[in-house]
Design a protein around this motif. Structure first.
Motif, PDB file in Angstrom:
ATOM      1  N   GLN A 137      35.639  31.138  45.414  1.00 50.73           N
ATOM      2  CA  GLN A 137      36.937  31.767  45.619  1.00 50.73           C
ATOM      3  C   GLN A 137      37.344  32.481  44.338  1.00 50.73           C
ATOM      4  O   GLN A 137      36.729  32.287  43.298  1.00 50.73           O
ATOM      5  N   TYR A 138      38.363  33.300  44.439  1.00 47.88           N
ATOM      6  CA  TYR A 138      38.843  34.011  43.251  1.00 47.88           C
ATOM      7  C   TYR A 138      39.717  33.094  42.400  1.00 47.88           C
ATOM      8  O   TYR A 138      40.305  32.134  42.901  1.00 47.88           O
ATOM      9  N   VAL A 139      39.775  33.385  41.101  1.00 49.01           N
ATOM     10  CA  VAL A 139      40.584  32.590  40.171  1.00 49.01           C
ATOM     11  C   VAL A 139      41.421  33.521  39.300  1.00 49.01           C
ATOM     12  O   VAL A 139      41.051  34.667  39.058  1.00 49.01           O
ATOM     13  N   ILE A 140      42.539  33.010  38.824  1.00 47.77           N
ATOM     14  CA  ILE A 140      43.442  33.761  37.955  1.00 47.77           C
ATOM     15  C   ILE A 140      43.422  33.138  36.567  1.00 47.77           C
ATOM     16  O   ILE A 140      43.630  31.936  36.416  1.00 47.77           O
ATOM     17  N   ASP A 141      43.195  33.958  35.558  1.00 47.01           N
ATOM     18  CA  ASP A 141      43.232  33.506  34.165  1.00 47.01           C
ATOM     19  C   ASP A 141      44.701  33.385  33.749  1.00 47.01           C
ATOM     20  O   ASP A 141      45.403  34.393  33.609  1.00 47.01           O
ATOM     21  N   ALA A 142      45.170  32.166  33.575  1.00 44.87           N
ATOM     22  CA  ALA A 142      46.574  31.908  33.261  1.00 44.87           C
ATOM     23  C   ALA A 142      47.002  32.544  31.938  1.00 44.87           C
ATOM     24  O   ALA A 142      48.169  32.904  31.769  1.00 44.87           O
ATOM     25  N   ASN A 143      46.078  32.704  31.001  1.00 48.08           N
ATOM     26  CA  ASN A 143      46.423  33.290  29.715  1.00 48.08           C
ATOM     27  C   ASN A 143      46.617  34.799  29.790  1.00 48.08           C
ATOM     28  O   ASN A 143      47.278  35.384  28.946  1.00 48.08           O
ATOM     29  N   THR A 144      46.044  35.432  30.801  1.00 44.11           N
ATOM     30  CA  THR A 144      46.151  36.874  30.969  1.00 44.11           C
ATOM     31  C   THR A 144      47.244  37.261  31.961  1.00 44.11           C
ATOM     32  O   THR A 144      47.843  38.317  31.846  1.00 44.11           O
ATOM     33  N   CYS A 145      47.512  36.408  32.928  1.00 44.55           N
ATOM     34  CA  CYS A 145      48.499  36.669  33.988  1.00 44.55           C
ATOM     35  C   CYS A 145      49.879  36.955  33.395  1.00 44.55           C
ATOM     36  O   CYS A 145      50.343  36.241  32.509  1.00 44.55           O
ATOM     37  N   ILE A 146      50.522  38.019  33.904  1.00 47.64           N
ATOM     38  CA  ILE A 146      51.860  38.386  33.417  1.00 47.64           C
ATOM     39  C   ILE A 146      52.954  38.049  34.437  1.00 47.64           C
ATOM     40  O   ILE A 146      54.086  38.505  34.320  1.00 47.64           O
ATOM     41  N   ASP A 147      52.621  37.263  35.439  1.00 49.45           N
ATOM     42  CA  ASP A 147      53.579  36.783  36.439  1.00 49.45           C
ATOM     43  C   ASP A 147      54.269  37.897  37.217  1.00 49.45           C
ATOM     44  O   ASP A 147      55.432  37.780  37.577  1.00 49.45           O
ATOM     45  N   CYS A 148      53.559  38.974  37.517  1.00 48.60           N
ATOM     46  CA  CYS A 148      54.179  40.093  38.227  1.00 48.60           C
ATOM     47  C   CYS A 148      54.226  39.865  39.736  1.00 48.60           C
ATOM     48  O   CYS A 148      55.053  40.452  40.422  1.00 48.60           O
ATOM     49  N   GLY A 149      53.322  39.044  40.278  1.00 46.20           N
ATOM     50  CA  GLY A 149      53.321  38.746  41.697  1.00 46.20           C
ATOM     51  C   GLY A 149      52.626  39.764  42.582  1.00 46.20           C
ATOM     52  O   GLY A 149      52.633  39.624  43.804  1.00 46.20           O
ATOM     53  N   SER A 150      52.024  40.774  42.004  1.00 42.03           N
ATOM     54  CA  SER A 150      51.331  41.791  42.795  1.00 42.03           C
ATOM     55  C   SER A 150      50.239  41.190  43.666  1.00 42.03           C
ATOM     56  O   SER A 150      50.035  41.595  44.807  1.00 42.03           O
ATOM     57  N   CYS A 151      49.535  40.220  43.133  1.00 40.54           N
ATOM     58  CA  CYS A 151      48.442  39.586  43.861  1.00 40.54           C
ATOM     59  C   CYS A 151      48.949  38.797  45.069  1.00 40.54           C
ATOM     60  O   CYS A 151      48.361  38.844  46.141  1.00 40.54           O
ATOM     61  N   ALA A 152      50.037  38.096  44.897  1.00 35.15           N
ATOM     62  CA  ALA A 152      50.584  37.266  45.976  1.00 35.15           C
ATOM     63  C   ALA A 152      51.015  38.124  47.153  1.00 35.15           C
ATOM     64  O   ALA A 152      50.836  37.747  48.312  1.00 35.15           O
ATOM     65  N   GLY A 153      51.553  39.284  46.862  1.00 34.41           N
ATOM     66  CA  GLY A 153      52.038  40.167  47.905  1.00 34.41           C
ATOM     67  C   GLY A 153      50.942  40.777  48.760  1.00 34.41           C
ATOM     68  O   GLY A 153      51.193  41.150  49.901  1.00 34.41           O
ATOM     69  N   CYS A 154      49.744  40.859  48.247  1.00 36.56           N
ATOM     70  CA  CYS A 154      48.663  41.495  48.997  1.00 36.56           C
ATOM     71  C   CYS A 154      47.688  40.493  49.622  1.00 36.56           C
ATOM     72  O   CYS A 154      46.812  40.893  50.373  1.00 36.56           O
ATOM     73  N   CYS A 155      47.828  39.227  49.346  1.00 38.89           N
ATOM     74  CA  CYS A 155      46.894  38.218  49.859  1.00 38.89           C
ATOM     75  C   CYS A 155      47.091  38.000  51.366  1.00 38.89           C
ATOM     76  O   CYS A 155      48.172  37.583  51.796  1.00 38.89           O
ATOM     77  N   PRO A 156      46.053  38.282  52.165  1.00 40.77           N
ATOM     78  CA  PRO A 156      46.195  38.147  53.623  1.00 40.77           C
ATOM     79  C   PRO A 156      46.295  36.709  54.118  1.00 40.77           C
ATOM     80  O   PRO A 156      46.767  36.478  55.229  1.00 40.77           O
ATOM     81  N   THR A 157      45.908  35.732  53.313  1.00 42.34           N
ATOM     82  CA  THR A 157      45.969  34.340  53.748  1.00 42.34           C
ATOM     83  C   THR A 157      47.097  33.562  53.079  1.00 42.34           C
ATOM     84  O   THR A 157      47.268  32.374  53.337  1.00 42.34           O
TER      85      THR A 157
END
Length: 56
Positions: free
Chosen positions: A30-50
């Motif tokens: 599965q895909y993973v998010i690097d917490a140190n790089t993430c800027i908390d914008c939420g763009s990814c959450a909005g496009c996730c189909p599941t």
């Protein structure tokens, strides 16, 4: 607070292209998010189909 990807991820890859800072990468099954790089914008959450992505 970084976003995280749950086990509901189906590895479609739609989130990877939406991340403006490149914090998302293909992980082991599965895909993973690097917490140190993430800027908390939420763009990814909005496009996730599941709905597999949420704030930590």
């Amino acid at each position: 607070m970084a976003y995280v990807i749950s086990d509901a991820c189906v590895s479609c890859g739609s989130c990877e292209g939406e991340c403006p800072v490149g914090a998302i990468a293909a992980g082991d099954g599965q895909y993973v998010i690097d917490a140190n790089t993430c800027i908390d914008c939420g763009s990814c959450a909005g496009c996730c189909p599941t709905g597999a992505i949420s704030a930590e």
